[in-house]
Enzyme design. Structure first.
Site, PDB file in Angstrom:
ATOM      1  N   GLN A 139       1.074   2.408   6.439  1.00 51.66           N
ATOM      2  CA  GLN A 139       0.475   1.234   5.795  1.00 51.66           C
ATOM      3  C   GLN A 139      -0.912   0.882   6.331  1.00 51.66           C
ATOM      4  O   GLN A 139      -1.798   0.505   5.562  1.00 51.66           O
ATOM      5  CB  GLN A 139       1.415   0.032   5.926  1.00 51.66           C
ATOM      6  CG  GLN A 139       0.897  -1.219   5.222  1.00 51.66           C
ATOM      7  CD  GLN A 139       1.980  -2.211   4.939  1.00 51.66           C
ATOM      8  OE1 GLN A 139       2.843  -1.965   4.111  1.00 51.66           O
ATOM      9  NE2 GLN A 139       1.945  -3.350   5.613  1.00 51.66           N
ATOM     10  N   HIS A 153      10.480  -5.664  14.946  1.00 57.43           N
ATOM     11  CA  HIS A 153      10.471  -6.197  16.308  1.00 57.43           C
ATOM     12  C   HIS A 153       9.743  -5.245  17.262  1.00 57.43           C
ATOM     13  O   HIS A 153       8.911  -5.668  18.067  1.00 57.43           O
ATOM     14  CB  HIS A 153      11.902  -6.421  16.800  1.00 57.43           C
ATOM     15  CG  HIS A 153      12.664  -7.429  16.004  1.00 57.43           C
ATOM     16  ND1 HIS A 153      12.664  -8.772  16.296  1.00 57.43           N
ATOM     17  CD2 HIS A 153      13.453  -7.288  14.906  1.00 57.43           C
ATOM     18  CE1 HIS A 153      13.418  -9.418  15.424  1.00 57.43           C
ATOM     19  NE2 HIS A 153      13.905  -8.535  14.575  1.00 57.43           N
ATOM     20  N   ASP A 171       9.688 -16.684   6.915  1.00 61.89           N
ATOM     21  CA  ASP A 171       8.272 -17.056   7.023  1.00 61.89           C
ATOM     22  C   ASP A 171       7.446 -16.520   5.868  1.00 61.89           C
ATOM     23  O   ASP A 171       6.293 -16.937   5.685  1.00 61.89           O
ATOM     24  CB  ASP A 171       7.708 -16.542   8.348  1.00 61.89           C
ATOM     25  CG  ASP A 171       7.690 -15.015   8.420  1.00 61.89           C
ATOM     26  OD1 ASP A 171       8.721 -14.403   8.082  1.00 61.89           O
ATOM     27  OD2 ASP A 171       6.658 -14.449   8.813  1.00 61.89           O
ATOM     28  N   GLN A 172       8.019 -15.623   5.066  1.00 60.84           N
ATOM     29  CA  GLN A 172       7.268 -15.024   3.961  1.00 60.84           C
ATOM     30  C   GLN A 172       6.747 -16.076   2.983  1.00 60.84           C
ATOM     31  O   GLN A 172       5.611 -15.976   2.499  1.00 60.84           O
ATOM     32  CB  GLN A 172       8.147 -14.013   3.217  1.00 60.84           C
ATOM     33  CG  GLN A 172       8.627 -12.857   4.062  1.00 60.84           C
ATOM     34  CD  GLN A 172       9.776 -12.103   3.424  1.00 60.84           C
ATOM     35  OE1 GLN A 172      10.033 -12.226   2.218  1.00 60.84           O
ATOM     36  NE2 GLN A 172      10.492 -11.318   4.225  1.00 60.84           N
ATOM     37  N   TRP A 201       4.788 -11.222   8.194  1.00 62.60           N
ATOM     38  CA  TRP A 201       3.577 -11.483   8.966  1.00 62.60           C
ATOM     39  C   TRP A 201       2.828 -10.207   9.338  1.00 62.60           C
ATOM     40  O   TRP A 201       1.593 -10.189   9.352  1.00 62.60           O
ATOM     41  CB  TRP A 201       3.894 -12.297  10.213  1.00 62.60           C
ATOM     42  CG  TRP A 201       2.646 -12.741  10.929  1.00 62.60           C
ATOM     43  CD1 TRP A 201       2.248 -12.412  12.199  1.00 62.60           C
ATOM     44  CD2 TRP A 201       1.613 -13.591  10.405  1.00 62.60           C
ATOM     45  NE1 TRP A 201       1.036 -13.004  12.495  1.00 62.60           N
ATOM     46  CE2 TRP A 201       0.628 -13.734  11.401  1.00 62.60           C
ATOM     47  CE3 TRP A 201       1.428 -14.243   9.173  1.00 62.60           C
ATOM     48  CZ2 TRP A 201      -0.528 -14.498  11.231  1.00 62.60           C
ATOM     49  CZ3 TRP A 201       0.277 -15.007   8.997  1.00 62.60           C
ATOM     50  CH2 TRP A 201      -0.685 -15.126  10.018  1.00 62.60           C
ATOM     51  N   ASN A 202       3.538  -9.118   9.640  1.00 65.02           N
ATOM     52  CA  ASN A 202       2.842  -7.865   9.935  1.00 65.02           C
ATOM     53  C   ASN A 202       1.974  -7.447   8.751  1.00 65.02           C
ATOM     54  O   ASN A 202       0.798  -7.105   8.910  1.00 65.02           O
ATOM     55  CB  ASN A 202       3.842  -6.750  10.265  1.00 65.02           C
ATOM     56  CG  ASN A 202       4.450  -6.902  11.639  1.00 65.02           C
ATOM     57  OD1 ASN A 202       3.914  -7.578  12.509  1.00 65.02           O
ATOM     58  ND2 ASN A 202       5.600  -6.279  11.842  1.00 65.02           N
ATOM     59  N   SER A 203       2.555  -7.471   7.553  1.00 63.36           N
ATOM     60  CA  SER A 203       1.805  -7.085   6.354  1.00 63.36           C
ATOM     61  C   SER A 203       0.687  -8.074   6.056  1.00 63.36           C
ATOM     62  O   SER A 203      -0.394  -7.685   5.601  1.00 63.36           O
ATOM     63  CB  SER A 203       2.754  -6.985   5.153  1.00 63.36           C
ATOM     64  OG  SER A 203       3.654  -5.908   5.311  1.00 63.36           O
ATOM     65  N   HIS A 257       5.492  -8.549   0.194  1.00 68.53           N
ATOM     66  CA  HIS A 257       6.523  -9.557   0.435  1.00 68.53           C
ATOM     67  C   HIS A 257       6.034 -10.632   1.395  1.00 68.53           C
ATOM     68  O   HIS A 257       6.725 -11.620   1.622  1.00 68.53           O
ATOM     69  CB  HIS A 257       7.781  -8.894   0.992  1.00 68.53           C
ATOM     70  CG  HIS A 257       7.616  -8.374   2.388  1.00 68.53           C
ATOM     71  ND1 HIS A 257       6.610  -7.499   2.749  1.00 68.53           N
ATOM     72  CD2 HIS A 257       8.325  -8.599   3.534  1.00 68.53           C
ATOM     73  CE1 HIS A 257       6.711  -7.211   4.032  1.00 68.53           C
ATOM     74  NE2 HIS A 257       7.734  -7.863   4.539  1.00 68.53           N
TER      75      HIS A 257
END
Length: 511
Positions: free
Chosen positions: A344, A19, A383-384, A362-364, A359
């Site tokens: 990352q 977050h 959402d994944q 959304w960030n990744s 996984h």
């Protein structure tokens, strides 16, 4: 220029890395445009920031502006068991936040740095209530894809059929989106989800969706143009991502204090180009012991170099610590590295990285696309599973390894090894890399001067500046008086108010 003359924007975040970091990225972007940003979140997360050692109370210069932090107590002891109940904690945070945020705004006004706009992330929609009560504009940062934003919107308003207890496996057809199978839509919307409290938490934002004057999305137009065009006719959305990629502001994220940030990069520097598989399942996904073993044996059998992030679960989380196969580290030697944390963004930008086992948070997802790195999708929930479908079938940068937690099976070492080999060598690997590099170019152009995201963030900045002038030229004493009234009003909240908040969160809408 003194900081008092800068437009002041207050960022209010739900606690947690997933977050805070996206909101912090937005904050540094706005600061680079000449704003003064204050990010506030509960002290429970502030302690983590101080422990990581990348924190200061003083305003940090970013471009033409500044960003600073201010934390507040949420009213519960750190080890209070009620923190484990998201419904209860969100109600407590709302009760305290509606008292604390007006006080922060009042203090800022008295220090001749009046707040001109509030921005929150999901899980705390009440921030827009506070802004409205004070006559201030507010915005919301959505930290999932526009596709998921549309799915939740259509579910909340009952616009299209979704899986139900009677029909649990029906497909979902949303406007301007590919057909979603029942296990490809955001899993919190499925009637069988074990996480109904997360469905309530996310959908709570949709009850207040009419209050923010703008909904900022951490995506870019070229990536989701059809659904963005459609939803823009319904909601005031502006895609401004990828936020981490913006060249105008230096990277500023909150990390866990597990290792030296350069340790991974030094190791990668010694590896040949496109030779390393990067494996990370984010900050909230923890795999079962058997699954970790299967991945470990797949890596051994494939002979591929790898960097594997294995974050230990928090104490008292109830999650078991997993072990690598016996003798694993001795067998892999310098071909592999296992760490508890990695930088990352830097890892994905490193030339030695060939693909990313993810996984699909959304960030990744955004970081992989904007870095031009192909992926092997290993989604679990939320959402994944939707992101994984888009990565494999729409963006065409990924190979699907599993369909999510609902699949309820262990992915075998043979399946994992097959995916690893296909993603790193041969015709599939070439096609994945070509598509990934295409999206990297699109992402870079979106955030460059005059790009789609750059134009959108500038339009947002211009609107906040315009309303800021109106706020400042209005009666300052009247504004402070209005804040003072709200502070006095919310200070009378009682324990009964909190009970009502919890019950209303659970019952006011049958999600």
């Amino acid at each position: 220029m003194g900081t008092e003359s800068l437009v002041h924007v207050l960022l209010v975040s739900f606690p947690g890395h997933g977050h805070v970091n996206p909101l912090l990225r937005l904050g540094r972007l706005l600061a680079s445009k000449g704003f003064f940003l204050t990010l506030t979140t509960p002290e429970s997360f502030g302690k983590q920031m101080r422990k990581a050692g990348n924190f200061t109370y003083e305003p940090t210069p970013v471009g033409d502006g500044f960003i600073r932090f201010e934390f507040f107590e949420d009213g519960w002891d750190e080890d209070d068991p009620r923190r484990e109940d998201l419904d209860q904690y969100m109600a407590q945070l709302e009760l305290i936040g509606k008292q604390v945020i007006p006080k922060i705004i009042k203090k800022s006004a008295e220090e001749y740095r009046p707040v001109s706009c509030l921005i929150n992330n999901p899980f705390i929609p009440w921030v827009s209530d506070v802004a409205e009560s004070l006559g201030l504009p507010s915005a919301m940062l959505w930290v999932q894809s526009c596709a998921c934003f549309a799915a939740y919107y259509h579910y909340f308003h009952g616009l299209v059929p979704f899986p139900s207890e009677k029909e649990p496996e029906i497909d979902v057809q949303l406007p301007c989106m590919p057909l979603l199978k029942h296990d490809e839509m955001p899993s919190f919307l499925h009637p069988s989800t074990p996480y109904p409290f997360l469905r309530r938490a996310i959908l709570g934002q949709y009850e207040n969706l009419g209050k923010p004057f703008c909904i900022l999305l951490d995506t870019f137009y070229e990536l989701e143009k059809e659904i963005i065009d459609y939803m823009a006719k319904i909601c005031p959305i502006k895609p401004v991502g990828p936020l981490f990629k913006n060249p105008k502001a230096p990277t500023l994220t909150v990390r866990d204090d597990c290792m030296k940030p350069d340790e991974c990069i030094d190791w990668l520097d010694k590896k040949p180009p496109s030779s390393v598989v990067y494996i990370s399942f984010g900050t909230v996904v923890y795999l079962k012991q058997e699954q970790v073993e299967e991945i470990g044996y797949a890596l051994l059998n494939s002979g591929i170099s790898f960097l594997w992030v294995m974050k230990p679960p928090p104490e008292d989380s109830g999650v078991k610590i997993v072990d690598l196969p016996d003798g694993f580290l001795e067998k892999v030697g310098d071909k592999g590295k296992v760490v508890q944390w990695s930088p990352q963004e830097k890892v994905l930008a490193h030339p030695s990285v060939a693909c990313f086992v993810t996984h699909c948070g959304w960030n990744s997802t955004m970081e992989s696309l904007a870095s031009g790195v192909p992926v092997i999708t290993f989604p679990q929930w939320g959402d994944q599973v939707t992101d994984a479908m888009y990565l494999c079938d729409v963006f065409k940068t990924g190979l699907r390894l599993c369909r999510g937690e609902a699949e309820n099976r262990i992915i075998s070492r043979d399946e994992v090894e097959k995916c690893l080999l296909e993603a790193t060598a041969g015709p599939k690997a070439v096609a994945l890399e070509e598509n990934a590099l295409k999206w990297k170019k699109e992402a870079e152009e979106a955030v460059a001067d005059g790009g789609s995201s750059d134009r959108n963030i500038q339009a947002f900045v211009d609107e906040v500046r315009r309303t800021s002038v109106e706020i400042i030229t209005s009666s300052k004493s009247k504004s402070i008086h209005r804040v003072k009234e709200l502070v006095e009003k919310t200070a009378t909240a009682t324990a009964n108010d909190k009970v009502e908040l919890v019950e209303s969160r659970r019952t006011r809408v049958q999600y």
